[in-house]
Enzyme design. Structure first.
Site, PDB file in Angstrom:
ATOM      1  N   TYR A 156      -9.588  -5.874 -14.834  1.00  0.00           N
ATOM      2  CA  TYR A 156      -8.832  -6.088 -16.065  1.00  0.00           C
ATOM      3  C   TYR A 156      -7.639  -7.011 -15.868  1.00  0.00           C
ATOM      4  CZ  TYR A 156      -6.476  -2.002 -13.973  1.00  0.00           C
ATOM      5  OH  TYR A 156      -5.884  -1.119 -13.102  1.00  0.00           O
ATOM      6  N   LYS A 157      -7.468  -7.554 -14.667  1.00  0.00           N
ATOM      7  CA  LYS A 157      -6.386  -8.506 -14.441  1.00  0.00           C
ATOM      8  C   LYS A 157      -6.930  -9.919 -14.622  1.00  0.00           C
ATOM      9  CE  LYS A 157      -4.224  -5.343 -11.086  1.00  0.00           C
ATOM     10  NZ  LYS A 157      -3.213  -4.742 -11.961  1.00  0.00           N
ATOM     11  N   PHE A 216      -0.081  -0.532  -3.301  1.00  0.00           N
ATOM     12  CA  PHE A 216      -0.037   0.063  -4.629  1.00  0.00           C
ATOM     13  C   PHE A 216      -0.090   1.591  -4.517  1.00  0.00           C
ATOM     14  CE2 PHE A 216      -1.615   1.150  -8.882  1.00  0.00           C
ATOM     15  CZ  PHE A 216      -0.709   0.428  -9.642  1.00  0.00           C
ATOM     16  N   ARG A 257       8.153  -9.653 -12.149  1.00  0.00           N
ATOM     17  CA  ARG A 257       6.929 -10.360 -11.757  1.00  0.00           C
ATOM     18  C   ARG A 257       6.535 -11.346 -12.852  1.00  0.00           C
ATOM     19  NH1 ARG A 257       2.105  -6.720  -9.702  1.00  0.00           N
ATOM     20  NH2 ARG A 257       2.011  -6.324 -11.937  1.00  0.00           N
ATOM     21  N   ASP A 288      -8.333  -3.861  -0.749  1.00  0.00           N
ATOM     22  CA  ASP A 288      -8.080  -3.793  -2.188  1.00  0.00           C
ATOM     23  C   ASP A 288      -7.910  -5.230  -2.686  1.00  0.00           C
ATOM     24  OD1 ASP A 288      -6.768  -3.735  -4.714  1.00  0.00           O
ATOM     25  OD2 ASP A 288      -5.970  -1.755  -4.318  1.00  0.00           O
TER      26      ASP A 288
END
Length: 407
Positions: A234-235, A132, A383, A209
């Site tokens: 928050y995912k 990322f 995605r 991560d």
């Protein structure tokens, strides 16, 4: 790949009827009528109804009722308490090893600096070009400021970094290996224990991560002997936009934790307001500023739901959803020019599937207009995020059918 029937909507409905986690869908606030399917939970999870109740209760009773007294009546301890709750539910980590604070970027910077400080004299950092962006940018800033050498791995974009890739580049000058457990583009699921073991054999530390894995797959940070880990909430945890992130530090390092953002909350005896910085004992040394209480309460609710459902059951449904998606894609989308940009092996695949085609950017915009909320990732990936608790097989089938019709 295990074959799952995905040709008809009735097949999807049958899978929903047999889903042991189906009841958890009712824990989430309903979507608006213009949404056919929400398949972006690996970017932003749907809100739990319990979060709204928690915030209202906190505002009316604790904030209004206790006012400033609340800080000395438990608020100040929430980063560690909620960290322990998420660690037990989803991280395989013992109490006292995890805090919830700041953003993933800030926590990643802290963890990297803490790891580098534990390996003085070593100048190499191993990372991959498809990680990322924030991870790459932070590493580049550290390389500039600390005169480090970045060793770039370049796995295929539809795959990820393997243990052999890491073994080929680590040596006695490697300070840190930093990777994502699940690649944000392809959903490749890295072999964390093997890569961590290889790094340790070279005398290096690891910073993992967990942004796309926490709440979607099993994690055993203590058993895998991970040094540091960070990740957003928050995912798949579903704590809301901008929710504070997790930061884990292995207990073996607690006696010498040295992170760079010296704030009042990370100091021993914070409220004494003494001159000079003396780090707190243990994981609290990784904290900096005032706790974001509303975000912490949301993480608490997300952790509680994960604990109730069981991370093993959540992972099993994630595998089933991705297998279902791939079965449909192979039958209906590949003939339309799509390619599969995620691993075929479910053991190496996380909780999303990426399909690719040259016109993915334009098609993604049309899908969103049609109520199928997916996520475009350059250069040509769509995605399909499959958050196990709020997502049904029928919802996925409806979305895939829209993709087929618009393609």
């Amino acid at each position: 790949m295990t074959q799952i029937a995905a040709s008809t909507r009735a097949a999807a409905q049958a899978l929903d009827a047999a889903d042991p986690l189906a009841a958890f869908r009712d824990r989430y606030l309903p979507m608006t009528d213009d949404v056919v399917a929400y398949l972006d939970g690996n970017s932003l999870g749907r809100p739990l109804a319990a979060i709204a109740h928690s915030w209202q209760s906190f505002t009316e009773q604790q904030w209004a009722g206790r006012l400033i007294r609340g800080w000395s009546e438990g608020w100040m301890d929430l980063p560690e308490k909620v960290g322990d709750e998420l660690a037990a539910a989803a991280l395989g980590a013992a109490p006292g090893t995890t805090v919830i604070a700041d953003s993933t970027t800030v926590n990643f910077y802290k963890a990297m600096r803490a790891a580098l400080n534990l390996r003085p004299g070593r100048r190499k950092v191993v990372l991959d070009r498809h990680n990322f962006p924030t991870n790459r940018y932070v590493a580049e800033s550290l390389a500039r400021d600390l005169d480090l050498d970045l060793v770039w791995l370049d796995p295929p974009i539809e795959g990820g970094v393997t243990a052999d890739d890491v073994a080929a580049v680590v040596d006695d000058q490697t300070a840190v290996v930093t990777l994502s457990q699940i690649a944000y583009q392809s959903a490749y699921l890295a072999d964390v224990p093997a890569i961590t073991r290889i790094a340790h054999q070279a005398g290096a530390l690891v910073v993992w991560d967990l942004c796309h894995s926490v709440g979607s797959t099993e994690i055993e940070l203590d058993a895998w002997d991970v040094d540091f880990a960070v990740g957003c909430t928050y995912k798949f945890v579903g704590a809301g936009p901008g929710a504070p992130a997790l930061l884990y530090a292995n207990r073996t390092h607690h006696h010498e934790l040295d992170q760079p953002i010296w704030g009042w909350l990370g100091r021993r005896d914070s409220f004494e307001m003494e001159q000079g910085y003396e780090p707190a004992v243990g994981i609290r040394a990784m904290l900096s500023g005032t706790p974001p209480l509303l975000g912490l309460l949301a993480v608490r609710e997300g952790a509680a739901v994960i604990a109730e459902a069981g991370i093993g059951a959540i992972r099993a449904k994630a595998v089933a959803l991705t297998e279902f998606t791939l079965a449909y894609a192979h039958e209906h989308l590949v003939p339309l020019g799509f390619s599969i940009a995620s691993p075929a092996d479910p053991e190496r695949r996380g909780g999303h599937v990426t399909i690719a085609r040259a016109d993915a950017r334009e098609l993604s915009a049309r899908l969103i207009d049609a109520g199928v909320l997916i996520d475009f990732r350059a250069p040509q990936g769509i995605r399909i995020g499959l958050s196990p608790l709020p997502t049904s097989f029928t919802e996925v089938w409806d979305a895939l059918d829209v993709i087929r019709r618009l393609a």
